[in-house]
Design a protein around this motif. Structure first.
Motif, mmCIF file in Angstrom:
data_model
loop_
_atom_site.group_PDB
_atom_site.id
_atom_site.type_symbol
_atom_site.label_atom_id
_atom_site.label_comp_id
_atom_site.label_asym_id
_atom_site.label_seq_id
_atom_site.Cartn_x
_atom_site.Cartn_y
_atom_site.Cartn_z
ATOM 1 N N UNK A 40 58.048 -75.295 -50.301
ATOM 2 C CA UNK A 40 58.099 -75.429 -48.852
ATOM 3 C C UNK A 40 57.449 -74.199 -48.234
ATOM 4 N N UNK A 41 56.521 -74.452 -47.337
ATOM 5 C CA UNK A 41 55.781 -73.381 -46.661
ATOM 6 C C UNK A 41 56.418 -73.074 -45.308
ATOM 7 N N UNK A 42 56.543 -71.784 -45.001
ATOM 8 C CA UNK A 42 57.041 -71.354 -43.700
ATOM 9 C C UNK A 42 56.134 -70.247 -43.188
ATOM 10 N N UNK A 68 53.735 -62.178 -37.332
ATOM 11 C CA UNK A 68 52.666 -61.446 -38.011
ATOM 12 C C UNK A 68 51.782 -62.358 -38.862
ATOM 13 N N UNK A 69 51.915 -63.660 -38.648
ATOM 14 C CA UNK A 69 51.134 -64.654 -39.383
ATOM 15 C C UNK A 69 51.221 -64.456 -40.892
ATOM 16 N N UNK A 70 52.447 -64.261 -41.372
ATOM 17 C CA UNK A 70 52.653 -64.148 -42.814
ATOM 18 C C UNK A 70 53.273 -65.433 -43.344
ATOM 19 N N UNK A 71 52.941 -65.730 -44.581
ATOM 20 C CA UNK A 71 53.459 -66.919 -45.243
ATOM 21 C C UNK A 71 54.687 -66.569 -46.070
ATOM 22 N N UNK A 72 55.666 -67.436 -46.006
ATOM 23 C CA UNK A 72 56.865 -67.337 -46.828
ATOM 24 C C UNK A 72 57.011 -68.690 -47.513
ATOM 25 N N UNK A 73 57.493 -68.669 -48.742
ATOM 26 C CA UNK A 73 57.617 -69.909 -49.495
ATOM 27 C C UNK A 73 59.028 -70.049 -50.065
ATOM 28 N N UNK A 122 67.106 -72.534 -55.824
ATOM 29 C CA UNK A 122 65.865 -72.218 -55.112
ATOM 30 C C UNK A 122 65.622 -70.716 -55.138
ATOM 31 N N UNK A 123 64.376 -70.374 -54.880
ATOM 32 C CA UNK A 123 63.996 -68.974 -54.715
ATOM 33 C C UNK A 123 63.093 -68.877 -53.490
#
Length: 195
Positions: free
Chosen positions: A4-6, A11-16, A28-29
């Motif tokens: 899952x992408x967030x 700051x336009x950073x990606x978290x998964x 999950x991690x």
């Protein structure tokens, strides 16, 4: 496995969030918790997952800011190459190796250059690269030495993966190893690395 992408708009950073939906596991991690949103918590809770791990690609605020929030809600192990980020209930990573997190095999590679503690994580056929490499460019560096080291490590540890390997970066859209080999501006023969 589900990914899952967030996007953290600040700051336009990606978290998964990477979820192991095997009915016997349901863990999950999270990779690079730049900001923890209510949507992310709902995704974990409604999915019935136990958050067991947090992977940190490097110690830059926009990739770790949400870690304090996560630690107030959950008790995951944190995997990072920086003692400052790792803190209590953490595993400090060195070099390359393999971990078992959320019932998944997680390979990790040390790829310094953007920062001294930069790590890349591989789960299945997906690389989570933080700021090491992004679609079309490499991570920012502060010296010619760091740039050359980063380019060499990308060649050695990322471009050695199969063409179909998906790259999920810390910023911007996903890409593939094949696309980066062919089109990455910073790794082409005309880039400052090769001049």
């Amino acid at each position: 496995m589900k990914i899952y992408f967030h996007l953290c708009l600040q700051e336009f950073t990606n978290c998964y969030i990477v979820a192991n939906d095997d009915p016997n596991v349901m863990e999950a991690l999270i990779i690079d918790p730049g900001k923890i949103s209510a949507e992310m918590i709902k995704q974990i809770e409604r999915g019935g997952y136990k958050l067991t791990g947090v992977l940190i690609t490097h110690n830059h605020t926009n990739h770790v800011r949400g870690l304090a929030t996560l630690r107030k809600i959950y008790t995951p192990f944190v995997y990072a190459a920086d003692y400052e980020v790792a803190g209590a209930k953490a595993i400090v990573l060195r070099g390359d190796g393999i971990l078992k997190v959320a019932g998944l095999d997680v390979m990790y590679y040390s790829v310094p250059g953007h920062s001294a503690d930069s790590m890349v994580f591989k789960i299945g056929d997906v690389l989570f690269t933080g700021d090491t490499i992004t679609s079309g460019i490499i991570g920012e560096t502060w010296s010619k030495y760091s740039r050359r080291m980063l380019c060499n490590k990308i060649q050695e540890k990322i471009f050695s993966q199969s063409d179909q390997t998906i790259i999920m970066p810390g910023h911007g859209p996903p890409t593939t190893v094949e696309a980066e080999r062919q089109f990455n501006l910073d790794l082409s023969e005309n880039s400052p690395q090769f001049i």
